[in-house]
Design an enzyme around this catalytic site. Sequence first.
Site, mmCIF file in Angstrom:
data_model
loop_
_atom_site.group_PDB
_atom_site.id
_atom_site.type_symbol
_atom_site.label_atom_id
_atom_site.label_comp_id
_atom_site.label_asym_id
_atom_site.label_seq_id
_atom_site.Cartn_x
_atom_site.Cartn_y
_atom_site.Cartn_z
ATOM 1 N N VAL A 41 -4.108 2.678 -0.500
ATOM 2 C CA VAL A 41 -4.448 1.809 -1.627
ATOM 3 C C VAL A 41 -3.163 1.170 -2.145
ATOM 4 O O VAL A 41 -2.061 1.576 -1.780
ATOM 5 C CB VAL A 41 -5.167 2.581 -2.753
ATOM 6 N N THR A 48 0.822 -1.212 0.000
ATOM 7 C CA THR A 48 0.000 0.000 0.000
ATOM 8 C C THR A 48 0.857 1.264 0.000
ATOM 9 O O THR A 48 2.040 1.238 0.332
ATOM 10 C CB THR A 48 -0.935 0.030 1.222
ATOM 11 N N ASP A 49 0.225 2.366 -0.367
ATOM 12 C CA ASP A 49 0.912 3.665 -0.346
ATOM 13 C C ASP A 49 0.310 4.547 0.751
ATOM 14 O O ASP A 49 -0.511 4.086 1.550
ATOM 15 C CB ASP A 49 0.844 4.336 -1.718
ATOM 16 N N MET A 50 0.681 5.805 0.776
ATOM 17 C CA MET A 50 0.216 6.722 1.818
ATOM 18 C C MET A 50 -1.298 6.949 1.790
ATOM 19 O O MET A 50 -1.876 7.382 2.776
ATOM 20 C CB MET A 50 0.940 8.065 1.707
ATOM 21 N N MET A 51 -1.935 6.649 0.644
ATOM 22 C CA MET A 51 -3.382 6.829 0.530
ATOM 23 C C MET A 51 -4.141 5.590 1.001
ATOM 24 O O MET A 51 -5.364 5.575 0.989
ATOM 25 C CB MET A 51 -3.752 7.159 -0.916
#
Length: 144
Positions: free
Chosen positions: A22, A17-20
């Site tokens: 997702v 996942t990333d910072m968002m």
Amino acid sequence: MSVYVAETEIQILYADTDMMGVIYHGNYIKWLELGRRQLIEDIGYDYLTMERAGYLAPVHNVNITYAKPLKYGDRAFVRTWVEEHTGVRTIYGFEIVNGDGEVCTHGTTTLIVVKKVDGEFQPVIFKRVFPEWHAKYEEIKAKN
């Protein structure tokens, strides 16, 4: 003849996942390789056989459309098929679907086959070096 579609489940890790919250867009590329490998194994071939014979199959082009985000905890599957096969290059179609069957990502990857000659990679004609594999792709590809 009908198109053959390979399907394999993707294990989504928290680290994907990333910072968002997702799945980071670059992680989809490795899943496309999982799909290609599954399709090739399903029809009775493998990349190791190709490499042992002195050939490699680099990715020449990737076309991805991100339609719906995947998140940690989602179930996901990559579906892969031979979209087009010219005997020189192969275009694999793919879609990544969630556990509800919704298409989250779709597109194509284009691969060519090369042989290393005098330190340089030279494209080869796939149908000449792997005629049986080529024939199988002709049998299962989407565009007949």
